[in-house]
Structure formats: C-alpha cells, structure tokens
Design a protein around this motif. Structure first.
Motif, PDB file in Angstrom:
ATOM      1  N   CYS A   1       0.415   7.843  10.676  1.00 14.46           N
ATOM      2  CA  CYS A   1       1.098   7.125   9.011  1.00 14.46           C
ATOM      3  C   CYS A   1       2.377   7.883   7.793  1.00 14.46           C
ATOM      4  O   CYS A   1       1.843   8.506   7.907  1.00 14.46           O
ATOM      5  N   GLY A   2       2.782   6.992   7.787  1.00 17.79           N
ATOM      6  CA  GLY A   2       4.142   6.858   7.397  1.00 17.79           C
ATOM      7  C   GLY A   2       3.495   7.008   6.068  1.00 17.79           C
ATOM      8  O   GLY A   2       3.687   7.495   4.579  1.00 17.79           O
ATOM      9  N   LEU A   3       1.638   6.132   5.612  1.00 19.71           N
ATOM     10  CA  LEU A   3       0.926   6.537   3.786  1.00 19.71           C
ATOM     11  C   LEU A   3       0.807   7.940   4.459  1.00 19.71           C
ATOM     12  O   LEU A   3       0.335   8.125   5.112  1.00 19.71           O
ATOM     13  N   PRO A   4       0.560   8.725   2.877  1.00 22.78           N
ATOM     14  CA  PRO A   4       0.034   9.557   2.786  1.00 22.78           C
ATOM     15  C   PRO A   4      -1.719   9.682   2.993  1.00 22.78           C
ATOM     16  O   PRO A   4      -2.366   8.118   2.104  1.00 22.78           O
TER      17      PRO A   4
ATOM     18  N   THR B   1       0.740  -1.534   0.005  1.00 23.22           N
ATOM     19  CA  THR B   1      -0.257  -0.561   0.118  1.00 23.22           C
ATOM     20  C   THR B   1       1.171   1.290   0.373  1.00 23.22           C
ATOM     21  O   THR B   1       1.927   1.513   1.019  1.00 23.22           O
ATOM     22  N   ARG B   2       0.933   2.493  -0.955  1.00 26.93           N
ATOM     23  CA  ARG B   2       1.566   3.789  -0.781  1.00 26.93           C
ATOM     24  C   ARG B   2       0.382   4.629   0.016  1.00 26.93           C
ATOM     25  O   ARG B   2       1.302   6.040  -0.793  1.00 26.93           O
ATOM     26  N   ALA B   3      -0.964   4.822  -0.303  1.00 32.60           N
ATOM     27  CA  ALA B   3      -1.472   5.407  -0.366  1.00 32.60           C
ATOM     28  C   ALA B   3      -2.943   4.728   0.148  1.00 32.60           C
ATOM     29  O   ALA B   3      -3.477   3.891  -0.184  1.00 32.60           O
ATOM     30  N   VAL B   4      -3.635   6.308   1.328  1.00 39.63           N
ATOM     31  CA  VAL B   4      -5.032   5.468   1.712  1.00 39.63           C
ATOM     32  C   VAL B   4      -5.681   6.426   1.459  1.00 39.63           C
ATOM     33  O   VAL B   4      -5.439   8.004   1.099  1.00 39.63           O
ATOM     34  N   ILE B   5      -7.571   5.967   1.002  1.00 37.05           N
ATOM     35  CA  ILE B   5      -8.145   7.149   0.958  1.00 37.05           C
ATOM     36  C   ILE B   5      -9.559   6.663   1.940  1.00 37.05           C
ATOM     37  O   ILE B   5      -9.625   5.390   2.578  1.00 37.05           O
ATOM     38  N   VAL B   6      -9.944   7.644   3.083  1.00 32.97           N
ATOM     39  CA  VAL B   6     -10.550   7.198   3.593  1.00 32.97           C
ATOM     40  C   VAL B   6     -11.896   8.325   2.980  1.00 32.97           C
ATOM     41  O   VAL B   6     -12.283   9.429   2.832  1.00 32.97           O
ATOM     42  N   THR B   7     -13.098   7.770   3.900  1.00 33.54           N
ATOM     43  CA  THR B   7     -14.422   8.267   2.818  1.00 33.54           C
ATOM     44  C   THR B   7     -15.302   7.989   4.326  1.00 33.54           C
ATOM     45  O   THR B   7     -15.426   6.813   4.624  1.00 33.54           O
ATOM     46  N   GLY B   8     -16.729   7.638   3.494  1.00 35.21           N
ATOM     47  CA  GLY B   8     -18.075   7.204   4.393  1.00 35.21           C
ATOM     48  C   GLY B   8     -19.147   6.695   3.018  1.00 35.21           C
ATOM     49  O   GLY B   8     -18.769   6.377   2.531  1.00 35.21           O
ATOM     50  N   ALA B   9     -19.359   5.646   3.833  1.00 35.43           N
ATOM     51  CA  ALA B   9     -20.617   5.010   3.566  1.00 35.43           C
ATOM     52  C   ALA B   9     -21.771   5.732   2.578  1.00 35.43           C
ATOM     53  O   ALA B   9     -22.148   6.392   3.644  1.00 35.43           O
TER      54      ALA B   9
END
Length: 269
Positions: A109-112, A61-69
């Motif tokens: 977190c080390g990931l963006p 994994t190189r990037a994380v997206i946070v969203t809502g259902a």
C-alpha cells in the motif's frame, strides 16, 4: 468527529469483519469481531484489500491505523474452526493465496500503515503487525505465533519475522508457541513504541497525523525503497507448504482438538 464508515457508505451495510472510519487525513481500519477476539474470518482478507485500495484512491487519506475492536485483542488470528471447511487441496491453496495477497496489500500500500495493538495479537494478528510499517502496542499487548499447536506454521510470519526479530526468536515463537509481552516485543524489534492502553489510539493517531503532514510522494517512495528487498516469490513456497500441512491428518486432529477444547494427539502424518 469521525466521518461515516467508508464500508457503510459503500454498501449501505457494514461488512462482517472490518470497519473503516476516516477523520481528516488519517483512516482507522478496525477488525470488528470482539466476541471472537477479532478473529479473521473468511471475509476479512478481501475486505482488508478493498479497504486499503479505497483509502489509497480517495485522494485525502495520508495514513492508516489498523486496530481491533474492544480492549482485549488486536486479533486472535485466523478462525481455526473455519479451516475445517476447506475440504479440498484447491480450496486450501486458494485460502493461503488469499491471505498472502492481503499481507502483500498491506506491505505494498502506498500509504503508511500503523498497527495499534490493543491486547492479543496471535497467529494472523501477529503476522498482520509484521506486514504493517510501524507497530505501537498497549502495555497489555501480547504477541504469538502458536500455529504449530494445531499442526500449522505461520505462512507469512515465517517469511517476515526473521528480518524483524531474527531467526532464533522466530523459531522460539513458532516452535514453542512462545508468547511475547509488549516490553519484550519492543526490545526485540517487533514493536516500536509501548504506551498505556488508555493512550494507545491517541498515540497512534498522533503518529498518523505527523506522518500525514509530510510529503505523500516521499512517504510512498521511501516505503517502496525500504521494502524493495521483499521477495514475493517466497509466497509460492509458503503457500505450497501450508497447503500440504492443511491436508495432513495432524491438522485435522489439531482443529478437532481445538474445537473440542482438548490437547491434540499428533501422529506426524
């Protein structure tokens, strides 16, 4: 096609508050309680920390997206009715520390981490966007920190929002419960991009893939350097203030009024 959920793969049963899916080098963490506008329940905080730690350690994994259902809310914030279950000062202090540890985990977190805001981002939901590295909002997104309506303040928001949107906007949102639409959020720096709601996840994923194509060590180092001025000692002051507020008669009245769907009557004690 999405890989199977990390949380499902780990436990056999998805946890109650978040869902994690990985597609190539980009992961999506979904706050998954649409019936409650993706409110952050008591399990949300450790689940988010565990998910970020697992993604950072998985080697791909190189990037994380946070969203809502769903399409109504990123997150309506903390489960206010659940605050009444915090019956002792120690329980309130532990809860505040749990929240702060999670916001810190997002920042550190080390990931963006990209927030894809699909509707309401209120209270803790708005604070979560402040902890993320980049915020992309749908045109119908609405941001707010309305905790004073139940006798509280946004413990993390009061620490981070002034450096993002300035002291005066922070005070307006905190004191008056001012709601900010997507275009205003873009103008004041709370959001970096606004897109049509139907294009939100596509835009977030495209950004995640662009970031993922760059050197991960450089991204992690750059994030750490930008965040170097963050003072973790502030968390102790915020935790103490929120613990005291949660022990007040005004908060008890605010929570009762919220659950009874009536205006609160605060006494200043």
């Amino acid at each position: 096609m999405m890989d199977e959920s990390l949380t499902t793969r780990r436990n056999g049963v998805a946890p109650p508050n978040i869902r994690v899916d990985v597609d190539g080098s980009v992961a999506v963490i979904t706050i998954d309680a649409p019936a409650k506008l993706n409110a952050m329940g008591r399990t949300f905080w450790p689940e988010m920390r565990e998910a970020l730690a697992a993604l950072e350690a998985d080697g791909r994994t190189r990037a994380v997206i946070v969203t809502g259902a769903g399409d109504k809310a990123f997150s309506a914030g903390g489960d206010i009715a659940g605050f009444a279950q915090l019956e002792s000062t120690q329980a309130r202090r532990d809860f505040q520390r749990d929240c702060m540890r999670t916001f810190a985990a997002v920042e550190e977190c080390g990931l963006p981490v990209i927030a894809a805001v699909n509707g309401y981002a209120m209270g803790g939901g708005c604070e979560l966007t402040l902890a993320c590295d980049v915020v992309i909002a749908a045109e119908n997104a609405v941001f707010g920190m309305p905790e004073s309506a139940v006798g509280l303040v946004p413990g993390f928001g009061v620490l981070r929002a002034p450096s993002v949107i300035g002291r005066h906007w922070t005070k307006l949102m905190m004191f008056a419960g001012e709601r900010v639409d997507a275009e205003t959020a873009l103008r004041i720096g709370l959001v970096q991009k606004v897109v049509p709601a139907a294009e939100l996840m596509e835009a977030a994923r495209a950004l995640g893939e662009r970031i993922a194509a760059h050197a991960p060590l450089a991204i992690a180092a750059g994030k750490g350097l930008v965040n170097r001025g963050v003072d973790r000692g502030e968390f102790d002051h915020s935790t103490a203030a929120l613990t005291a507020l949660q022990s007040s008669a005004d908060v008890a009245e605010g929570i009762r009024a919220f659950t009874e769907k009536r205006p609160p009557v605060f006494q200043g004690r």
